[in-house]
Design a protein around this motif. Structure first.
Motif, PDB file in Angstrom:
ATOM      1  N   THR A 410     -61.604 -38.533  33.646  1.00  0.00           N
ATOM      2  CA  THR A 410     -61.877 -37.614  34.754  1.00  0.00           C
ATOM      3  C   THR A 410     -62.532 -36.330  34.246  1.00  0.00           C
ATOM      4  N   ILE A 412     -64.900 -36.132  32.334  1.00  0.00           N
ATOM      5  CA  ILE A 412     -66.361 -36.304  32.356  1.00  0.00           C
ATOM      6  C   ILE A 412     -66.944 -35.561  33.555  1.00  0.00           C
ATOM      7  N   MET A 413     -66.251 -35.628  34.671  1.00  0.00           N
ATOM      8  CA  MET A 413     -66.780 -35.016  35.887  1.00  0.00           C
ATOM      9  C   MET A 413     -66.460 -33.527  35.981  1.00  0.00           C
ATOM     10  N   TYR A 477     -62.604 -26.499  44.089  1.00  0.00           N
ATOM     11  CA  TYR A 477     -63.514 -27.253  44.970  1.00  0.00           C
ATOM     12  C   TYR A 477     -64.933 -27.208  44.414  1.00  0.00           C
ATOM     13  N   MET A 480     -65.203 -29.677  41.700  1.00  0.00           N
ATOM     14  CA  MET A 480     -65.295 -31.056  42.187  1.00  0.00           C
ATOM     15  C   MET A 480     -66.722 -31.361  42.626  1.00  0.00           C
ATOM     16  N   ALA A 481     -67.376 -30.355  43.210  1.00  0.00           N
ATOM     17  CA  ALA A 481     -68.738 -30.571  43.686  1.00  0.00           C
ATOM     18  C   ALA A 481     -69.755 -30.456  42.553  1.00  0.00           C
TER      19      ALA A 481
ATOM     20  N   ILE C  20     -59.443 -30.735  50.191  1.00  0.00           N
ATOM     21  CA  ILE C  20     -59.376 -31.879  49.279  1.00  0.00           C
ATOM     22  C   ILE C  20     -59.224 -33.161  50.085  1.00  0.00           C
ATOM     23  N   TRP C  25     -65.653 -30.427  49.829  1.00  0.00           N
ATOM     24  CA  TRP C  25     -66.485 -30.319  48.635  1.00  0.00           C
ATOM     25  C   TRP C  25     -66.020 -31.429  47.725  1.00  0.00           C
ATOM     26  N   TRP C  26     -66.895 -32.294  47.371  1.00  0.00           N
ATOM     27  CA  TRP C  26     -66.420 -33.455  46.615  1.00  0.00           C
ATOM     28  C   TRP C  26     -67.489 -33.926  45.669  1.00  0.00           C
ATOM     29  N   MET C  27     -67.120 -34.857  44.848  1.00  0.00           N
ATOM     30  CA  MET C  27     -68.081 -35.397  43.898  1.00  0.00           C
ATOM     31  C   MET C  27     -69.225 -36.069  44.646  1.00  0.00           C
ATOM     32  N   ILE C  38     -63.796 -44.460  37.073  1.00  0.00           N
ATOM     33  CA  ILE C  38     -63.624 -43.006  36.964  1.00  0.00           C
ATOM     34  C   ILE C  38     -63.231 -42.435  38.319  1.00  0.00           C
ATOM     35  N   MET C  42     -59.873 -40.671  39.425  1.00  0.00           N
ATOM     36  CA  MET C  42     -59.876 -39.356  40.050  1.00  0.00           C
ATOM     37  C   MET C  42     -59.008 -39.366  41.305  1.00  0.00           C
ATOM     38  N   PRO C 203     -74.055 -35.626  37.687  1.00  0.00           N
ATOM     39  CA  PRO C 203     -72.835 -35.965  38.409  1.00  0.00           C
ATOM     40  C   PRO C 203     -72.903 -37.349  39.037  1.00  0.00           C
ATOM     41  N   ARG C 206     -72.131 -40.096  36.720  1.00  0.00           N
ATOM     42  CA  ARG C 206     -70.830 -40.034  36.050  1.00  0.00           C
ATOM     43  C   ARG C 206     -70.982 -39.979  34.531  1.00  0.00           C
TER      44      ARG C 206
END
Ligand code: HEM
Ligand SMILES: [Cu+2]
Ligand SMILES: [Cu+2]
Lengths: 596, 223, 267
Positions: A410, A412-413, A477, A480-481, C20, C25-27, C38, C42, C203, C206
């Motif tokens: 995790t 990595i991100m 946040y 995460m983005a 969340i 806001w997220w990957m 991954i 997460m 991103p 990954r």
């Protein structure tokens, strides 16, 4: 043969009379503690001001901040921050906060003042070293700040100073020449100061305890200072050589960290063979224990304050102490979690991941003991206890985000994103600051003989608690983005939509920052005009509340050192004083049950 | 030069168990609730704990240097250099200095415990240790000159870099120890020397010995 | 006061969790073949961390509410089970959590890092420097010509220090400022830095990997979705760090071949 010389062992200096010996080059651990506190206070104001500048810039990149050009010759044309100046401010912010605030205030300041008193000693055993410890640290601070005014300004390499950015000199960027050298000199001096301090802390704990003060009767705050000084002893002893080698790469042309074949501005740099990962290993071998050096004293202080305000002992004193110890030991085995994607062998990444996950167990034990001890308490709400409870809340919030960073997959991100920035600000920055605040509201009466204003304290707490969440939760946040850290502006397309969130954070940071002025006002106002404090305003048990006067006399306990008859936190008993019995009181009471 | 010590130095009973507790640095005597299993009624003077703390941190920083050296040795640009022969002489000098100090320490110790009323020239042995220590530092300087004459400077190659850094930092520590020794001589002459101070200084000095041997092997060894 | 505080904690905890849960806001969406474990890791971590976070904040709030402002004369109570219960709870709960995360996380990690690239993977070289990435394709001969640091020159655009005059291998090497790769084809990315540390972060793919001066590192990945993505630098590399980025175009094989021809013509 009861001889006087044994008594001489205790630093046995007569009260000084001249102003200089009393307030400047003082040997008295209490004065030195206050000096450390003062240094931390100045440093935190500088660090906070820098963070405001950074925050404003991150929210509104072209905003002209009036007077900014005063701080830097070239860094702020038209008062608008240049990219390099942002990074320089960031590096200074971080270095000041980590070293000169979070290490000095909870550990060196409160520890100096209260460790000898809590163990029942007259002073630390090596007062001259103690004095040197402060003054070396003080000069280190001046050296660091002076880099604003030397050459191209302070270094922009971040508080981690990764080589070779830090090792190749001015060619890699403004401040990477003299700025790095001053940074490294400052940190090496800081290490000397803290090593001298640790020496005193360890010997005080082991050798200076008064009659009856067994190790298990030490309050949790003393335990945490002791454990922290053991960490400091090893961690700073590693950082100092690393700094020396870094300085030599700059001034003597050696290649410890500078690799060969680097091409900058089309010029091949005159180095060969240096190892950049070597710096990372040395730095993080120090760096990870350092974050525990910042937080463990806070845990001790918060436990100490909470117990008093819960009016009952912790579920288990010993389990807490063992957990602090486990944190200290494990903190040396996990440092590689900062280097998962740094080109280290991927097997080592896994090897560092497991201890990192395991270190959450003692942390959880600590939190659960705190929570379990709250059960059935007679909780008093005041500024000190509010900040302690706030500490717990922050520590939980910052702790759980550690799960993500502990796993290479995790990470990595999240590595090098704002998620990390949010994580360490909560768990180390804010939590430790709350520990400092809790300690201040709690011990101020003893240190200055006056009470702090409770209403102002609560106002300060509300703004700080809500503000800290408002600032640092959104950092997660952003991370995460994919918002990368150490960016002065968000030029990648996918980061553009995140700018409004940055603006929200900036506003929250400014409001929270202004609320800190309430604290500052409270501190100074109470110092001179606060309500006079009694010897034991919180009905607490440990030795600092048994001093004959408040603040304590020069030798802490007057003619006779106290003798200790009780475990540190005998609350919830029936005694002539009420629901507690002081450690130094020979009164026999029915003690509450404590596990063997 | 004083050959005997006329006035007994102030005695520091150290680990003498007959000492009464309650002197400000004692441990718990009797727990009020009688719960604690073993209690000791005295604690060592801080110097005798402090010295181990000091040695631990010095040891730690040399371990850091060692790991740096091991990493750096693995790189391609490492050129092994032959150590200047004077180093072996210096080593003997440093060991001799330790030996002299140990003789002095035993004699003074015997005197302090009042086993002997007169001690033959402890200061002479102390001065000897001091002198040999200085000689060692001068000898190290000689080693640097030898290297320079071969054109090996601090930045010439990684091995010479480490050579200068390690020997210089060790020499600085030795100079620190010399200051400690001078302080011991001074205190002894004024008869205010404590046994724990003497012991601490001696441990430090012997540690410098051991450390030097370690560094010598480290620098001598090819990986 | 205490009750107000308890409510504040509750409200903050819930407010913190909402973005969340809603993925405000997220990957970015995953476009790699190795990313699924991954992402799963997460989500799993998020679930466990989220539950721990909410549960402990709720307990904290509840205890503050319940046990403050005691009536005078009230006696303290002890937590049933005492410290032992707490230690067991921590060891069992967190222990299993840690074990699970550790084991599955290790798998996800091994998936990325312990499998060698297949022999048919397409090699692409990336060189990082202050403050740009440059990419190199070996050209028809399939060989990367050696790099001569002393020949590196920004002004003549010899970013890789290739000896195009004497070295026949260098003649057909294609150096670009943008990275293009064919979709669904494994890429073997060979990474080196020409000056200081940098990092390669996409991103969507990954992947994040530092460039370490003096070390040659490599990554391999397969992109599964055509599109234009960004490569950003995540390792502080100097004043232009924030602006060090490049585009990654994932193209269909046809588009990729066309792109390659165009770039080759421009060398
Ligand atoms: C007054 C509240 C604070 C605010 C608003 C604040 C804000 C910031 C910001 C915006 C950054 C830069 C992030 C980036 O560009 O990547 C940063 C970095 C940092 N801050 Fe703070 N901060 C505060 C308090 C603290 C405290 C108390 C500490 C003590 C631990 C701290 C330690 C750090 C560190 C270590 C960094 C990392 C810098 C680097 O990457 O080298 N901050 N902070
Ligand atoms: Cu860490
Ligand atoms: Cu960068």
């Amino acid at each position: 043969m009861h001889d006087a010389s044994a008594h001489n062992q205790v630093a046995h200096h007569a009260p000084p009379t001249s102003f200089i010996r009393k307030h400047v080059f003082s040997l008295d651990h209490k004065v030195i503690g206050k000096q450390y506190y003062g240094l931390a206070l100045v440093a935190v104001l500088v660090g906070m001001a820098l963070s405001w500048l950074m925050r404003i810039h991150l929210g509104w990149t072209n905003f002209a901040i009036p007077g900014l050009h005063l701080l830097s010759k070239n860094g702020a044309p038209g008062n608008v921050m240049t990219p390099e100046f942002y990074l320089q401010l960031m590096t200074m912010h971080a270095t000041i906060m980590v070293f000169f605030v979070l290490t000095t205030a909870p550990f060196a300041a409160f520890g100096n003042y209260f460790l000898p008193i809590q163990v029942g000693a007259e002073d630390m055993p090596f007062p001259h070293f103690n004095m040197m410890s402060f003054w070396v640290t003080f000069v280190a601070f001046l050296v660091l700040v002076s880099s604003f005014f030397v050459g191209q300004g302070p270094t922009l390499g971040g508080w981690t100073q990764y080589a070779p950015l830090s090792a190749l000199g001015e060619v890699t960027g403004p401040g990477q020449g003299s700025g790095v050298v001053l940074w490294a000199i400052s940190i090496a001096m800081f290490c000397v100061g803290q090593l001298l301090g640790s020496l005193n802390f360890i010997t005080t704990t082991l050798d200076m305890r008064t009659r009856g003060m067994s190790l298990w009767r030490l309050p949790l705050s003393s335990w945490s200072w002791f454990i922290t000084s053991c960490m400091g002893l090893t961690a700073f002893a590693v950082l100092m050589p690393a700094c020396i080698l870094l300085i030599l790469d700059h001034v003597a042309g050696t290649s410890f960290f500078a690799p060969g074949g680097s091409v900058i501005n089309d010029q091949v740099q005159p180095h060969s063979g240096g190892s950049t990962l070597l710096w990372q290993h040395l730095f993080w071998f120090f760096g990870h224990p350092e974050v525990y050096i910042a937080i463990v004293p806070g845990m001790g202080i918060v436990s100490h304050v909470l117990v008093t305000n819960m009016r009952k002992p912790m579920l288990s004193h010993r389990v807490l102490v063992y957990s602090f110890g486990a944190l200290a030991v494990l903190s040396y085995m996990v440092y590689g979690h900062h280097m998962f994607v740094s080109g280290m062998n991927p097997v080592s990444s896994l090897a560092f991941s497991f201890p990192t996950l395991i270190i959450t167990i003692p942390s959880t034990v600590i939190v659960l003991i705190w929570l379990g001890s709250l059960y059935g308490a007679k909780l008093r709400i005041n500024a000190a206890s509010l900040f302690s409870l706030g500490f717990i809340s922050m520590f939980i919030a910052g702790g759980v985000s550690g799960f993500f960073l502990a796993q290479p997959s995790t990470d990595i991100m999240l590595h090098a994103t704002y998620f990390v920035v949010g994580h360490f600000h909560m768990v180390m920055g804010v939590a430790a600051m709350f520990g400092i605040f809790a300690g201040t509201y709690f011990w101020f009466p003893k240190m200055f003989g006056r009470m702090m204003n409770e209403t102002l304290g609560r106002i300060h707490f509300w703004f700080s608690f809500v503000g800290a969440y408002a600032i640092f939760m959104p950092f997660h946040y952003l991370g995460m983005a994919g918002n990368v850290r150490r960016y002065q502006a968000f030029t990648p397309d996918y980061m553009q939509p995140l700018v409004p969130l940055h603006q929200f954070i900036t506003i929250a940071a400014l409001v929270t920052g202004v609320a800190q002025l309430v604290f500052l006002y409270n501190l100074f106002h109470s110092r001179f005009w606060g309500k006079p404090a009694s010897d034991n305003p919180w009905q607490a048990t440990s030795l600092e509340w048994s001093t004959p006067t408040t603040p304590p006399p020069h030798n802490n306990f007057g003619d006779k050192l106290p003798e200790v008859y009780h475990d540190p936190y005998q609350y919830g008993v029936e005694s002539s004083l009420g629901d507690y019995v002081m450690q130094a009181s020979p009164e026999q009471v029915k003690t509450v049950h404590d596990e063997a | 030069m004083a050959t005997t010590v006329h006035e007994p130095p102030k005695i520091d009973a150290g680990r003498d168990s007959t000492r009464l507790p309650g002197n400000g640095n004692s441990r718990n005597l009797v727990p009020a609730d009688g719960k604690l299993p073993a209690v000791r009624d005295y604690s060592p003077p801080p110097a005798s704990t402090g010295i181990w703390v000091v040695l631990a941190s010095i040891g730690m920083s040399f371990l850091a240097f060692t790991s740096a050296l091991v990493v750096r040795k693995a790189a391609l640009d490492w050129q092994h250099l032959t150590l200047p022969p004077i180093l072996y002489l210096n080593t003997l000098v440093l060991i001799a200095s330790s030996f002299a100090l140990e003789v002095a320490r035993r004699r003074i110790g015997a005197f302090m415990r009042r086993r002997e009323s007169q001690v033959a020239s402890p200061t002479r042995w102390l001065y000897m240790a001091l002198f040999l220590g200085l000689l060692f530092v001068a000898g190290q300087y000689g080693a640097w000159l030898q290297l320079r004459s071969q054109g090996l400077y601090l930045s010439t190659n990684p091995n010479s870099s480490f050579f200068y850094v390690l020997t210089a930092i060790h020499a600085l520590h030795v100079l620190g120890g010399l200051t400690g020794l001078a302080r011991v001589v001074y205190r002894l002459n004024k008869s205010i020397l404590r046994k724990s101070t003497l012991d601490a200084t001696a441990y430090y000095w012997h540690f410098m010995d051991g450390l030097w041997l370690y560094l010598l092997v480290l620098l001598w060894m090819k990986l | 006061m205490a009750k107000f505080f308890a409510i504040t904690i509750l409200v903050i905890a819930i407010l913190s969790a909402i973005p969340i849960l809603r993925h405000t806001w997220w990957m970015a969406e995953d476009i790699s073949t190795h990313g699924a474990p991954i992402d799963e890791q997460m989500s799993e971590t998020m679930a466990e961390a989220g539950i721990s976070f909410l549960a402990s904040q709720f307990i904290l709030a509840f205890f503050i509410w319940k046990f403050s402002n005691p009536r005078p004369g009230e006696k303290i109570k002890n937590f049933p089970g005492g410290a032992k219960a707490m230690v067991w709870a921590a060891v069992l709960l967190v222990g299993t959590e840690v074990l699970a995360l550790g084991v599955f996380g290790a798998k996800a990690w091994a998936n990325v890092y312990f499998t060698p690239p297949s022999s048919s993977a397409m090699p692409v070289q990336v060189q990082s420097g202050q403050f740009a990435f440059y990419f190199r394709y070996p050209g028809p001969d399939g060989k990367f010509a050696p790099i001569h640091p002393e020949l590196i020159s920004e002004s003549t655009q010899n970013f890789y220090g290739l000896d195009t005059n004497n070295d026949p291998d260098a003649k057909d090497d294609i150096v670009t400022a943008e990275m293009a790769i064919p979709v669904n084809r494994e890429i073997h990315l060979l990474m080196h830095s020409k000056d200081v540390g940098h990092s390669f972060f996409v991103p969507e793919l990954r992947v994040q990997q530092d460039f370490v001066p003096g070390l040659d590192l490599s990554l391999h990945f397969t992109a599964t979705k055509v599109g234009r993505y960004e490569i950003v630098c995540t390792q502080l590399c100097g004043l232009g760090h924030y602006n060090m980025k490049a585009y990654l175009s994932v193209l269909s094989q046809q588009d990729f071949d066309d792109w390659m021809k165009k770039e080759a013509a421009m060398q």
